[in-house]
Design a protein around this motif. Structure first.
Motif, PDB file in Angstrom:
ATOM      1  N   ILE A  16       0.838  -1.201   0.000  1.00  0.00           N
ATOM      2  CA  ILE A  16       0.000   0.000   0.000  1.00  0.00           C
ATOM      3  C   ILE A  16       0.871   1.247   0.000  1.00  0.00           C
ATOM      4  N   CYS A  17       1.938   1.249   0.799  1.00  0.00           N
ATOM      5  CA  CYS A  17       2.870   2.393   0.778  1.00  0.00           C
ATOM      6  C   CYS A  17       3.427   2.596  -0.626  1.00  0.00           C
ATOM      7  N   ALA A  18       3.857   1.516  -1.254  1.00  0.00           N
ATOM      8  CA  ALA A  18       4.433   1.612  -2.596  1.00  0.00           C
ATOM      9  C   ALA A  18       3.410   2.137  -3.588  1.00  0.00           C
ATOM     10  N   ARG A  19       2.189   1.630  -3.510  1.00  0.00           N
ATOM     11  CA  ARG A  19       1.131   2.049  -4.437  1.00  0.00           C
ATOM     12  C   ARG A  19       0.811   3.535  -4.292  1.00  0.00           C
ATOM     13  N   ILE A  20       0.666   4.015  -3.058  1.00  0.00           N
ATOM     14  CA  ILE A  20       0.323   5.423  -2.829  1.00  0.00           C
ATOM     15  C   ILE A  20       1.472   6.341  -3.223  1.00  0.00           C
ATOM     16  N   LEU A  21       2.686   5.985  -2.842  1.00  0.00           N
ATOM     17  CA  LEU A  21       3.829   6.846  -3.138  1.00  0.00           C
ATOM     18  C   LEU A  21       4.141   6.872  -4.628  1.00  0.00           C
ATOM     19  N   ALA A  22       3.956   5.730  -5.309  1.00  0.00           N
ATOM     20  CA  ALA A  22       4.162   5.710  -6.765  1.00  0.00           C
ATOM     21  C   ALA A  22       3.147   6.603  -7.454  1.00  0.00           C
ATOM     22  N   ARG A  24       1.928   9.221  -6.252  1.00  0.00           N
ATOM     23  CA  ARG A  24       2.351  10.601  -5.982  1.00  0.00           C
ATOM     24  C   ARG A  24       3.620  10.989  -6.733  1.00  0.00           C
ATOM     25  N   GLY A  25       4.071  10.112  -7.616  1.00  0.00           N
ATOM     26  CA  GLY A  25       5.220  10.459  -8.444  1.00  0.00           C
ATOM     27  C   GLY A  25       6.559  10.006  -7.915  1.00  0.00           C
ATOM     28  N   LYS A  26       6.579   9.241  -6.820  1.00  0.00           N
ATOM     29  CA  LYS A  26       7.842   8.747  -6.281  1.00  0.00           C
ATOM     30  C   LYS A  26       8.322   7.529  -7.073  1.00  0.00           C
ATOM     31  N   ARG A  27       9.623   7.447  -7.274  1.00  0.00           N
ATOM     32  CA  ARG A  27      10.216   6.249  -7.872  1.00  0.00           C
ATOM     33  C   ARG A  27      10.416   5.229  -6.749  1.00  0.00           C
ATOM     34  N   VAL A  28       9.653   4.146  -6.833  1.00  0.00           N
ATOM     35  CA  VAL A  28       9.565   3.199  -5.721  1.00  0.00           C
ATOM     36  C   VAL A  28      10.115   1.836  -6.126  1.00  0.00           C
ATOM     37  N   THR A  29      10.883   1.218  -5.203  1.00  0.00           N
ATOM     38  CA  THR A  29      11.355  -0.155  -5.389  1.00  0.00           C
ATOM     39  C   THR A  29      11.001  -0.959  -4.144  1.00  0.00           C
ATOM     40  N   VAL A  30      10.303  -2.084  -4.349  1.00  0.00           N
ATOM     41  CA  VAL A  30       9.947  -2.988  -3.254  1.00  0.00           C
ATOM     42  C   VAL A  30      10.850  -4.215  -3.331  1.00  0.00           C
ATOM     43  N   LEU A  31      11.474  -4.570  -2.219  1.00  0.00           N
ATOM     44  CA  LEU A  31      12.372  -5.717  -2.151  1.00  0.00           C
ATOM     45  C   LEU A  31      11.736  -6.799  -1.282  1.00  0.00           C
ATOM     46  N   GLU A  32      11.574  -7.995  -1.832  1.00  0.00           N
ATOM     47  CA  GLU A  32      10.919  -9.101  -1.131  1.00  0.00           C
ATOM     48  C   GLU A  32      11.803 -10.339  -1.173  1.00  0.00           C
ATOM     49  N   ARG A  33      12.103 -10.917  -0.009  1.00  0.00           N
ATOM     50  CA  ARG A  33      12.991 -12.079   0.073  1.00  0.00           C
ATOM     51  C   ARG A  33      12.344 -13.346  -0.480  1.00  0.00           C
ATOM     52  N   HIS A  34      11.019 -13.438  -0.382  1.00  0.00           N
ATOM     53  CA  HIS A  34      10.332 -14.631  -0.854  1.00  0.00           C
ATOM     54  C   HIS A  34      10.214 -14.576  -2.379  1.00  0.00           C
ATOM     55  N   THR A  35       9.859 -15.712  -2.975  1.00  0.00           N
ATOM     56  CA  THR A  35       9.768 -15.769  -4.435  1.00  0.00           C
ATOM     57  C   THR A  35       8.511 -15.091  -4.970  1.00  0.00           C
ATOM     58  N   VAL A  36       7.532 -14.848  -4.087  1.00  0.00           N
ATOM     59  CA  VAL A  36       6.312 -14.146  -4.493  1.00  0.00           C
ATOM     60  C   VAL A  36       6.027 -13.036  -3.495  1.00  0.00           C
ATOM     61  N   ALA A  37       5.330 -12.008  -3.957  1.00  0.00           N
ATOM     62  CA  ALA A  37       4.968 -10.891  -3.089  1.00  0.00           C
ATOM     63  C   ALA A  37       3.719 -11.234  -2.296  1.00  0.00           C
ATOM     64  N   GLY A  38       3.482 -10.457  -1.233  1.00  0.00           N
ATOM     65  CA  GLY A  38       2.227 -10.597  -0.512  1.00  0.00           C
ATOM     66  C   GLY A  38       2.329 -10.816   0.981  1.00  0.00           C
ATOM     67  N   ASP A 216      -0.565  -2.387 -10.223  1.00  0.00           N
ATOM     68  CA  ASP A 216      -0.673  -0.929 -10.206  1.00  0.00           C
ATOM     69  C   ASP A 216       0.675  -0.271  -9.919  1.00  0.00           C
ATOM     70  N   ILE A 217       1.428  -0.846  -8.993  1.00  0.00           N
ATOM     71  CA  ILE A 217       2.757  -0.299  -8.685  1.00  0.00           C
ATOM     72  C   ILE A 217       3.629  -0.305  -9.937  1.00  0.00           C
ATOM     73  N   LYS A 218       3.597  -1.411 -10.662  1.00  0.00           N
ATOM     74  CA  LYS A 218       4.408  -1.512 -11.873  1.00  0.00           C
ATOM     75  C   LYS A 218       3.922  -0.557 -12.963  1.00  0.00           C
ATOM     76  N   SER A 219       2.601  -0.427 -13.096  1.00  0.00           N
ATOM     77  CA  SER A 219       2.064   0.479 -14.126  1.00  0.00           C
ATOM     78  C   SER A 219       2.400   1.935 -13.829  1.00  0.00           C
ATOM     79  N   LEU A 220       2.653   2.240 -12.555  1.00  0.00           N
ATOM     80  CA  LEU A 220       3.017   3.603 -12.153  1.00  0.00           C
ATOM     81  C   LEU A 220       4.530   3.810 -12.161  1.00  0.00           C
TER      82      LEU A 220
END
Length: 474
Positions: A16-22, A24-38, A216-220
């Motif tokens: 949700i943080c990534a989605r909202i900040l993206a 708002r025009g922020k360049r966002v990168t989410v790092l996840e240790r698992h093979t899938v997000a969530g 949505d994060i990726k599309s932004l």
């Protein structure tokens, strides 16, 4: 490439943080240790059936309710949500008697008052408090005052009937029911949104919700990188400047947000002039809530039921059983898989809280490499959960031998999420020390922020509201 914001962990709060900040025009990168997000919203498949891990139901999605407005903004209201039974979305069974939690504050009070007429006025005052607590913004001074009140003491000062006191706590199995420490605000939050804005199940899996956010994060213009574990947060001149990962990559940013446990977060900052030894010690000493043992199975002989069942072996729900069987309480949840029809089989989850100490002989093992005793303990717990559920659902008894069960323990939770002790609800909140146990998104390092269930509230609504706080801080 340098980002504006790097987010560690792709649980609901991080996404949700990534989605909202993206947006708002922020360049966002989410790092996840698992093979899938969530994170806890992940689901998994067994024999062609999708099973959820942490998503069972959510409160407050009725139109005009706070969470509805936020989810609509995030595109999550377009998902196929199933409204649960307004006359009794939660059924609490204590001592062989069942009590419904009804939707609507007045209706909630009046329905219980039919059984507890001597406490009718107290129930109406309690319903008004639920409504007020549900509308309070996180930073409101009244939130702080409610956090300093002991929930157990409040109930005993407000209601006369001991059974009613236990009934009102009956659905708190999805939170941390500690009589000495549970803050009244957190206790109210376990019920308020469900009563005020309805209880809802997703006709699908948690993965559906994750997919909307990730797409949505990726599309932004944002990135969601999976299979990458952060090994170190590098501090330079009092600010975090980079996240070093196990794949040799280094991710730089102006701001870093951690959606993982605070104890794990600060352990990543190896050298710091901002994090004092006293601060690190205080964070490391915070207690965590118990984990959950879960049993999941598909059964063709039981039709879908549009409510949850909370079943207690003994009358006092505030005290776990100290003798006999380990399992003395269980939540029974029926998954709303599409399409919801009476004649189709059901996917049912059984959940019960258990301490990690129960699995201490297996604590050094990992997923796929457990000792023999671990399997035996899981079979024992699964049998006890099923037997207790069958006390209200006798049809389970005849089907038990044919059920294929899938189980998880606090060790499973620990290994997949890195949560200390496999804690289900994060850091234990304490009304005696609210300022110490309810964390702010801010940390001593100005550009390192926190989000997720460990701050003030857990659950989908609590994590969503916390994410908004974190974004407001950014």
């Amino acid at each position: 490439m340098k980002s504006d914001v790097v987010i560690i962990g792709s649980g609901l709060g991080g996404l949700i943080c990534a989605r909202i900040l993206a947006e708002r025009g922020k360049r966002v990168t989410v790092l996840e240790r698992h093979t899938v997000a969530g994170g806890c919203l992940q689901s998994y498949r067994r024999r062609g059936v999708s099973l959820d891990t942490g998503l069972h139901y959510v409160g407050g999605l009725a139109e005009g309710h706070r969470l509805h407005n936020i989810f609509a903004r995030l595109g999550l209201m377009d998902l196929p949500w199933q409204r649960m039974d307004p006359a009794g979305f939660d059924l609490i069974t204590i001592g062989g008697e069942t009590f419904p939690f009804a939707e609507g504050y007045q209706n909630f009070a009046d329905t219980l008052a039919d059984r507890f007429p001597q406490d009718r006025d107290a129930l109406r005052r309690y319903a008004a408090l639920l409504e007020r607590a549900d509308r309070l913004p996180p930073g409101d001074p009244e939130v702080q005052s409610l956090c300093a009140v002991n929930a157990y003491d409040y109930l005993h000062e407000t209601f006369r009937d001991p059974l009613l006191i236990n009934v009102l706590a009956g659905n708190a199995l999805k939170s941390d029911l500690q009589r000495e420490s549970l803050p009244l605000f957190n206790f109210l939050h376990a019920t308020s949104a469900f009563v005020g804005g309805g209880a809802w199940r997703l006709r699908g899996c948690g993965d559906d919700l994750v997919k909307v956010l990730v797409d949505d994060i990726k599309s932004l213009g944002g990135l969601v990188v999976t299979g990458v574990q952060v090994n170190e947060l590098v501090e330079t001149d009092g600010l975090i400047t980079a996240a070093r990962c196990n794949n040799g990559e280094t991710y730089e940013a102006d701001t870093f947000i951690s959606d993982i446990h605070p104890q794990q977060t600060f352990a990543l900052v190896k050298e710091s002039r901002k994090l004092s030894r006293l601060f690190r010690r205080r964070i490391d000493m915070l207690e965590n809530t118990n984990g959950m043992f879960t049993v999941s199975f598909e059964v063709s002989g039981i039709p879908y039921f549009n409510h949850n069942k909370y079943i207690y072996r003994q009358a006092n729900v505030w005290e776990p059983s100290k003798v006999g069987d380990v399992v003395d309480r269980v939540m029974v949840s029926c998954m709303a898989k599409p399409p919801v029809r009476e004649e189709v089989g059901s996917v049912i989850d059984l959940l019960t809280p258990v301490p990690l100490s129960l699995f201490e002989p297996c604590a050094d093992s990992c997923v796929g490499h457990r000792p023999d005793g671990y399997r035996q303990l899981k079979e024992q717990l699964a049998g006890e959960c099923t037997a207790l559920a069958a006390s209200v659902m006798p049809e389970l008894k005849s089907l038990e031998a044919s059920l294929t069960m899938y189980t998880s323990t606090p060790l499973t939770w620990r290994d997949y999420t890195l949560t200390p002790g496999g804690s289900a609800f994060g850091i234990r909140k304490d009304c005696r020390q609210p300022l110490l146990t309810m964390l702010s998104p801010r940390t001593p390092i100005p550009n390192l922020l926190l989000t997720g269930q460990n701050l003030m509230l857990h659950g989908l609504e609590g994590v969503t509201m916390t994410a908004l706080q974190t974004c407001a801080t950014v």
